[in-house]
Design a protein around this motif. Structure first.
Motif, PDB file in Angstrom:
ATOM      1  N   PRO A 280      -3.056  13.182   5.945  1.00  0.00           N
ATOM      2  CA  PRO A 280      -2.884  14.429   5.204  1.00  0.00           C
ATOM      3  C   PRO A 280      -1.530  14.530   4.510  1.00  0.00           C
ATOM      4  CG  PRO A 280      -3.242  14.843   7.547  1.00  0.00           C
ATOM      5  CD  PRO A 280      -3.329  13.379   7.355  1.00  0.00           C
ATOM      6  N   GLU A 281      -1.567  15.011   3.298  1.00  0.00           N
ATOM      7  CA  GLU A 281      -0.377  15.206   2.465  1.00  0.00           C
ATOM      8  C   GLU A 281       0.684  16.033   3.192  1.00  0.00           C
ATOM      9  OE1 GLU A 281       0.946  15.083  -1.850  1.00  0.00           O
ATOM     10  OE2 GLU A 281      -0.756  14.200  -0.836  1.00  0.00           O
ATOM     11  N   GLU A 282       0.215  17.016   3.976  1.00  0.00           N
ATOM     12  CA  GLU A 282       1.159  17.922   4.642  1.00  0.00           C
ATOM     13  C   GLU A 282       2.096  17.190   5.588  1.00  0.00           C
ATOM     14  OE1 GLU A 282      -1.956  18.599   4.242  1.00  0.00           O
ATOM     15  OE2 GLU A 282      -2.179  20.631   3.451  1.00  0.00           O
ATOM     16  N   LEU A 283       1.631  16.073   6.143  1.00  0.00           N
ATOM     17  CA  LEU A 283       2.507  15.323   7.047  1.00  0.00           C
ATOM     18  C   LEU A 283       3.728  14.810   6.295  1.00  0.00           C
ATOM     19  CD1 LEU A 283       0.504  13.119   9.531  1.00  0.00           C
ATOM     20  CD2 LEU A 283       1.798  15.205   9.902  1.00  0.00           C
ATOM     21  N   LEU A 284       3.481  14.335   5.098  1.00  0.00           N
ATOM     22  CA  LEU A 284       4.583  13.861   4.262  1.00  0.00           C
ATOM     23  C   LEU A 284       5.513  15.026   3.940  1.00  0.00           C
ATOM     24  CD1 LEU A 284       5.991  11.812   2.390  1.00  0.00           C
ATOM     25  CD2 LEU A 284       4.426  12.526   0.600  1.00  0.00           C
ATOM     26  N   GLU A 285       4.903  16.168   3.601  1.00  0.00           N
ATOM     27  CA  GLU A 285       5.718  17.318   3.229  1.00  0.00           C
ATOM     28  C   GLU A 285       6.526  17.824   4.414  1.00  0.00           C
ATOM     29  OE1 GLU A 285       2.746  19.834   1.508  1.00  0.00           O
ATOM     30  OE2 GLU A 285       2.836  18.760  -0.402  1.00  0.00           O
ATOM     31  N   ALA A 286       5.863  17.873   5.578  1.00  0.00           N
ATOM     32  CA  ALA A 286       6.581  18.308   6.780  1.00  0.00           C
ATOM     33  C   ALA A 286       7.748  17.362   7.046  1.00  0.00           C
ATOM     34  CB  ALA A 286       5.640  18.344   7.975  1.00  0.00           C
ATOM     35  N   ALA A 287       7.512  16.070   6.867  1.00  0.00           N
ATOM     36  CA  ALA A 287       8.567  15.091   7.116  1.00  0.00           C
ATOM     37  C   ALA A 287       9.696  15.248   6.109  1.00  0.00           C
ATOM     38  CB  ALA A 287       8.004  13.676   7.064  1.00  0.00           C
ATOM     39  N   ARG A 288       9.328  15.555   4.865  1.00  0.00           N
ATOM     40  CA  ARG A 288      10.371  15.754   3.853  1.00  0.00           C
ATOM     41  C   ARG A 288      11.248  16.931   4.230  1.00  0.00           C
ATOM     42  NH1 ARG A 288       8.183  16.135  -2.113  1.00  0.00           N
ATOM     43  NH2 ARG A 288      10.397  16.356  -2.559  1.00  0.00           N
ATOM     44  N   ILE A 289      10.600  18.014   4.691  1.00  0.00           N
ATOM     45  CA  ILE A 289      11.379  19.187   5.083  1.00  0.00           C
ATOM     46  C   ILE A 289      12.190  18.881   6.332  1.00  0.00           C
ATOM     47  CG2 ILE A 289      11.148  21.536   5.978  1.00  0.00           C
ATOM     48  CD1 ILE A 289       8.910  21.928   3.967  1.00  0.00           C
ATOM     49  N   ASP A 290      11.645  18.036   7.204  1.00  0.00           N
ATOM     50  CA  ASP A 290      12.369  17.646   8.411  1.00  0.00           C
ATOM     51  C   ASP A 290      13.465  16.634   8.118  1.00  0.00           C
ATOM     52  OD1 ASP A 290      11.436  19.226  10.404  1.00  0.00           O
ATOM     53  OD2 ASP A 290       9.861  17.880  11.076  1.00  0.00           O
ATOM     54  N   GLY A 291      13.667  16.315   6.850  1.00  0.00           N
ATOM     55  CA  GLY A 291      14.789  15.457   6.504  1.00  0.00           C
ATOM     56  C   GLY A 291      14.525  13.967   6.673  1.00  0.00           C
TER      57      GLY A 291
ATOM     58  N   ALA B 102       0.836  -1.198   0.000  1.00  0.00           N
ATOM     59  CA  ALA B 102       0.000   0.000   0.000  1.00  0.00           C
ATOM     60  C   ALA B 102       0.873   1.251   0.000  1.00  0.00           C
ATOM     61  CB  ALA B 102      -0.920  -0.008   1.216  1.00  0.00           C
ATOM     62  N   TYR B 103       1.986   1.209   0.733  1.00  0.00           N
ATOM     63  CA  TYR B 103       2.904   2.345   0.784  1.00  0.00           C
ATOM     64  C   TYR B 103       3.411   2.666  -0.623  1.00  0.00           C
ATOM     65  CZ  TYR B 103       6.843   5.202   2.402  1.00  0.00           C
ATOM     66  OH  TYR B 103       7.722   6.217   2.623  1.00  0.00           O
ATOM     67  N   ALA B 104       3.801   1.621  -1.327  1.00  0.00           N
ATOM     68  CA  ALA B 104       4.297   1.823  -2.690  1.00  0.00           C
ATOM     69  C   ALA B 104       3.208   2.402  -3.585  1.00  0.00           C
ATOM     70  CB  ALA B 104       4.781   0.493  -3.266  1.00  0.00           C
ATOM     71  N   ILE B 105       2.012   1.870  -3.472  1.00  0.00           N
ATOM     72  CA  ILE B 105       0.932   2.320  -4.361  1.00  0.00           C
ATOM     73  C   ILE B 105       0.540   3.767  -4.073  1.00  0.00           C
ATOM     74  CG2 ILE B 105      -1.522   2.017  -4.840  1.00  0.00           C
ATOM     75  CD1 ILE B 105      -1.064  -0.986  -4.536  1.00  0.00           C
ATOM     76  N   VAL B 106       0.498   4.122  -2.789  1.00  0.00           N
ATOM     77  CA  VAL B 106       0.002   5.458  -2.450  1.00  0.00           C
ATOM     78  C   VAL B 106       1.080   6.527  -2.589  1.00  0.00           C
ATOM     79  CG1 VAL B 106      -0.978   6.882  -0.611  1.00  0.00           C
ATOM     80  CG2 VAL B 106      -1.777   4.535  -0.936  1.00  0.00           C
ATOM     81  N   TYR B 107       2.310   6.223  -2.170  1.00  0.00           N
ATOM     82  CA  TYR B 107       3.291   7.296  -2.045  1.00  0.00           C
ATOM     83  C   TYR B 107       4.311   7.379  -3.169  1.00  0.00           C
ATOM     84  CZ  TYR B 107       1.466   8.463   2.483  1.00  0.00           C
ATOM     85  OH  TYR B 107       0.655   8.880   3.478  1.00  0.00           O
ATOM     86  N   PHE B 108       4.379   6.377  -4.016  1.00  0.00           N
ATOM     87  CA  PHE B 108       5.377   6.457  -5.075  1.00  0.00           C
ATOM     88  C   PHE B 108       4.693   6.542  -6.423  1.00  0.00           C
ATOM     89  CE2 PHE B 108       7.455   4.714  -1.459  1.00  0.00           C
ATOM     90  CZ  PHE B 108       8.714   5.270  -1.479  1.00  0.00           C
ATOM     91  N   ARG B 109       5.124   7.528  -7.203  1.00  0.00           N
ATOM     92  CA  ARG B 109       4.515   7.648  -8.513  1.00  0.00           C
ATOM     93  C   ARG B 109       5.295   6.771  -9.471  1.00  0.00           C
ATOM     94  NH1 ARG B 109       3.338  10.892  -5.791  1.00  0.00           N
ATOM     95  NH2 ARG B 109       1.549  12.182  -5.419  1.00  0.00           N
ATOM     96  N   PHE B 110       4.845   5.559  -9.707  1.00  0.00           N
ATOM     97  CA  PHE B 110       5.493   4.746 -10.718  1.00  0.00           C
ATOM     98  C   PHE B 110       4.444   4.412 -11.761  1.00  0.00           C
ATOM     99  CE2 PHE B 110       4.085   2.002  -7.299  1.00  0.00           C
ATOM    100  CZ  PHE B 110       3.456   0.950  -7.943  1.00  0.00           C
ATOM    101  N   ARG B 111       4.942   4.044 -12.942  1.00  0.00           N
ATOM    102  CA  ARG B 111       4.031   3.751 -14.019  1.00  0.00           C
ATOM    103  C   ARG B 111       3.088   2.633 -13.627  1.00  0.00           C
ATOM    104  NH1 ARG B 111       5.058   4.667 -19.304  1.00  0.00           N
ATOM    105  NH2 ARG B 111       6.816   3.576 -20.151  1.00  0.00           N
ATOM    106  N   PHE B 112       1.855   2.736 -14.017  1.00  0.00           N
ATOM    107  CA  PHE B 112       0.862   1.686 -13.805  1.00  0.00           C
ATOM    108  C   PHE B 112       0.566   1.424 -12.332  1.00  0.00           C
ATOM    109  CE2 PHE B 112       3.402   0.353 -17.618  1.00  0.00           C
ATOM    110  CZ  PHE B 112       2.551   0.956 -18.520  1.00  0.00           C
ATOM    111  N   ALA B 113       0.758   2.437 -11.477  1.00  0.00           N
ATOM    112  CA  ALA B 113       0.477   2.226 -10.052  1.00  0.00           C
ATOM    113  C   ALA B 113      -0.992   1.881  -9.849  1.00  0.00           C
ATOM    114  CB  ALA B 113       0.839   3.479  -9.258  1.00  0.00           C
ATOM    115  N   THR B 114      -1.841   2.617 -10.542  1.00  0.00           N
ATOM    116  CA  THR B 114      -3.276   2.369 -10.393  1.00  0.00           C
ATOM    117  C   THR B 114      -3.623   0.985 -10.928  1.00  0.00           C
ATOM    118  OG1 THR B 114      -3.362   4.637 -11.152  1.00  0.00           O
ATOM    119  CG2 THR B 114      -5.445   3.610 -10.548  1.00  0.00           C
ATOM    120  N   LEU B 115      -3.003   0.665 -12.055  1.00  0.00           N
ATOM    121  CA  LEU B 115      -3.247  -0.657 -12.635  1.00  0.00           C
ATOM    122  C   LEU B 115      -2.810  -1.734 -11.637  1.00  0.00           C
ATOM    123  CD1 LEU B 115      -4.104  -2.158 -15.252  1.00  0.00           C
ATOM    124  CD2 LEU B 115      -1.663  -2.382 -15.728  1.00  0.00           C
ATOM    125  N   ALA B 116      -1.619  -1.532 -11.054  1.00  0.00           N
ATOM    126  CA  ALA B 116      -1.110  -2.500 -10.080  1.00  0.00           C
ATOM    127  C   ALA B 116      -2.107  -2.669  -8.953  1.00  0.00           C
ATOM    128  CB  ALA B 116       0.238  -2.040  -9.535  1.00  0.00           C
TER     129      ALA B 116
END
Ligand SMILES: Nc1ncnc2c1ncn2[C@@H]1O[C@H](COP(=O)(O)OP(=O)(O)OP(=O)(O)O)[C@@H](O)[C@H]1O
Ligand SMILES: [Mg+2]
Lengths: 374, 280
Positions: free
Chosen positions: B167-178, B96-110
């Motif tokens: 929420p998307e912002e949690l991911l963004e906050a974490a990205r900024i937090d390194g 689920a992590y891969a499907i939701v958070y990584f943009r790879f080709r055919f994610a929806t199909l997968a």
């Protein structure tokens, strides 16, 4: 401490119209820049491109002279405060503050010292061991600020950090943000759609409209010399009156009224004329020297306590007048327009027309401006 | 007011009896002797053979080879249940992590491919699965028992829905937090998913514990027998005289119920605590 240079930056979401186009902003070290504009104008997009959360379609962003287009957000040495705070719900306030430092392998005692410092600055001491859900909106907001401060970043980025708070808290937090930024002296880029917030916080304002910059300038300069009808109607409350007029020689016709400007005018023919509600006065016997009058038919009056807003029409164009709360009212009134406070805009493009040497000079510096206002 | 309250209680008591009586009957009956059960049928009163029946069931060497005890079968079921639940949770969270958070080709199909396997129950692919396992020489191993069942469309689906609500912002906050992808997963997503993990653990543990068909195919060695097979076996194999050991079958059934009950009780409190405490 850092400078931020935004150079011809554009953002085009896949296949759509540009959300941000060709934006240039130079931010000096320690400066507080506010991006302001209506919903959907691209403020967040621009901020997020600086943060690295959004890819840049074209142009460059430099932080402290280094091009950061392809640098990860964590490596840009910036901190961001989100509208919904984005605190980690499962971590205590202390852990929330420390998380970014921990990921950067800051030594433990250093983390403790910085958290303590931020907690003291933001008066978060009593809440350090609470989870975010046990905090009020204002306290969460302060934690979000704290998370930015502990990092000692070279720039703060704020995306509408106050818009989830009630009106009163917003005013006090606004003051707090300003005070903190002054104290730590960190370069800041702040996004809001609230023009009052923009006016009060900014060293310089950037007014955005449809992804383009309408005007950059100090708040009072923007207020007193808006570069376009868009800025004129966006900055200041109530919005500046904008009416259609005709210039013939040195005379200005607005509906039925004819005003003698008595000096050089920027153009001839159709113009958009702007004047602020608070610059208008009821014309009595001793009206201001350079004033001429407009006949106003009153539609309705809003009482604000300190002043009353009179909404009416001149000819068939809507005009609002801000009067002191004890000013006399009647159905038909003559209102005086101070000639020095008239703004002219191109009737087609809406761009500002400089209309006399006196005015051009006046708007160049705030000091001069205040003097003229007196 | 008063009358309706009595009626309410009556309904509740009836419902409670309806649900608990079979369990009570099984428990009471298991404490009688096989012969008594055979002649008198099911019991509602305690008999005098509780301790020896249960002790026998848990420790007696049984089966053809005499290698398998009740305790052993219980342990096997437990390994299957826990391995099953943990494996499914780990795998479906990662998927689920891969499907939701990584943009790879055919994610929806997968995702939809995974999702449609929901329509295919184990029974449909049981022969090919068996084929593969026997080819790999994994018959009669815990690995062979657990691994082929781990891929979970249900789990992936639930975790996907949950991750999408973070929420998307949690991911963004974490990205900024390194925090990189791995750190974000471990430090933020996993703790936030606690309630979801608890819920899925309950479901999957019980599901694994109750597996019957697959263990029957995969294990011929009695050391790998699970409780579910054991109960069946008692009535077929462990016939001492002409009378089947009803008491032992009941005792084993009661024992088989305990771990799932325990898991539900423990994780439910965790689950409810999580539900009421967490706000994303
Ligand atoms: N991920 C996206 N994909 C496509 N278009 C987007 C995306 N994000 C934003 N946009 C579009 O880009 C434009 C600018 O959006 P942006 O979020 O920057 O506006 P904003 O000025 O922050 O508005 P608000 O004050 O409402 O937050 C909008 O027209 C929006 O529809
Ligand atoms: Mg926005």
């Amino acid at each position: 401490m850092a400078t931020i240079e935004i150079d011809k930056v554009s953002k085009i979401y896949h296949g759509g119209v540009p959300a941000v186009s060709e934006v240039d902003i130079q931010i000096d070290d320690g400066e507080f820049i506010v991006l302001v504009g209506p919903s959907g104008c691209g403020k967040s997009t621009l901020l997020r491109m600086v943060a690295g959360l959004e890819t840049i379609s074209s142009g460059t962003v430099k932080i402290s002279g280094r091009v950061v287009n392809d640098v990860e957000p964590a490596d840009r040495d910036i901190a961001m405060v989100f509208q919904n705070y984005a605190l980690y719900p499962h971590m205590s306030v202390r852990e929330n503050l420390a998380y970014g430092l921990k990921n950067r392998r800051t030594p433990k005692n250093e983390i403790e010292a910085r958290v303590a410092e931020a907690a003291r600055m933001l008066e978060l001491g009593p809440y350090l061991d609470r989870k975010p859900r046990a905090l009020s909106g204002g306290q969460r907001q302060r934690v979000a600020m704290g998370r930015a401060i502990v990092r000692h970043p070279s720039a703060f980025l704020f995306d509408e950090p106050l818009s989830n708070l009630d009106a009163k808290l917003r005013v006090s937090m606004r003051g707090e943000i300003k005070r903190l930024q002054r104290r730590v002296g960190t370069t800041s880029l702040y996004v809001t759609h609230d023009q009052l917030e923009a006016m009060t916080l900014a060293d310089r304002l950037v007014v955005l409209n449809g992804g383009r910059i309408e005007q950059i300038g100090r708040p009072l300069d923007v207020y007193h010399a808006p570069a376009s009808t868009f800025v004129a109607s966006f900055i200041g409350s109530p919005a500046m009156n904008l009416v259609q007029g005709e210039l013939h020689g040195s005379r200005l016709a607005i509906g039925p009224a004819l005003i003698d400007l008595g000096q050089a005018v920027p153009t001839q023919g159709a113009v958009t004329v702007g004047f602020r509600a608070e610059d208008l006065q009821v014309a009595t016997g001793g009206a201001a020297a350079h004033a001429d009058t407009l006949p106003l038919s009153v539609d309705y009056v809003e009482e604000l306590g300190s002043q009353r807003l009179v909404h009416g029409t001149v000819g068939d164009q809507a005009v609002t007048v801000a009067l002191s709360s004890d000013a006399p009212l009647s159905g038909e009134m003559q209102v005086a327009v101070p000639l020095g406070r008239l703004h002219f805009f191109d009737a087609g493009t809406g761009r500002r027309l400089a209309w006399s040497t006196a005015e051009t000079h006046r708007t160049t510096t705030t000091a001069n401006l205040l003097e003229t206002a007196r | 007011m008063h009358r309706t309250r009595i009626l309410d209680h009556a309904v509740l008591i009836l419902g409670a009896l309806f649900l608990t009586l079979p369990v009570v009957v099984a428990f009471m009956t298991s404490s009688h002797e096989a012969a008594a059960i055979h002649s008198k049928g099911l019991m509602l009163s305690p008999g005098g053979h509780f301790v020896d029946t249960y002790e026998k069931v848990l420790t007696r060497q049984g089966g053809f080879t005499g290698q398998v005890t009740g305790a052993r079968m219980m342990m096997n079921s437990f390994i299957l249940g826990v391995g099953f639940a943990l494996g499914k949770i780990v795998l479906s969270m990662l998927a689920a992590y891969a499907i939701v958070y990584f943009r790879f080709r055919f994610a929806t199909l997968a995702f939809w491919v995974i999702f449609t396997t929901l329509l295919l129950p184990l029974e449909v692919r049981i022969m090919p699965s068996y084929e593969v396992m026997s080819g790999l020489g994994l018959i009669n191993t815990y690995t062979g028992l657990i691994v082929p069942l781990l891929a979970s469309a249900t789990g992936t689906f639930y975790f996907r829905q949950f991750f999408k609500s973070v929420p998307e912002e949690l991911l963004e906050a974490a990205r900024i937090d390194g925090a990189g992808p791995f750190k974000f997963f471990i430090d933020v997503l996993v703790p936030l998913s606690k309630t979801m993990i608890a819920a899925i653990f309950i479901i999957m543990f019980v599901y694994g514990w109750n597996q019957y068909l697959w263990p029957m195919l995969m294990t011929t060695d009695e050391r790998f027998f699970t409780l579910m097979r054991g109960i069946k076996q008692i009535l077929q194999v462990w016939i001492g005289s002409q009378i089947p050991d009803y008491n032992e079958a009941f005792a084993l059934a009661v024992l088989a119920m305990l771990p799932p009950v325990l898991v539900v009780v423990v994780f439910q409190s965790w689950f409810i605590k999580g539900l009421t405490e967490s706000d994303k």
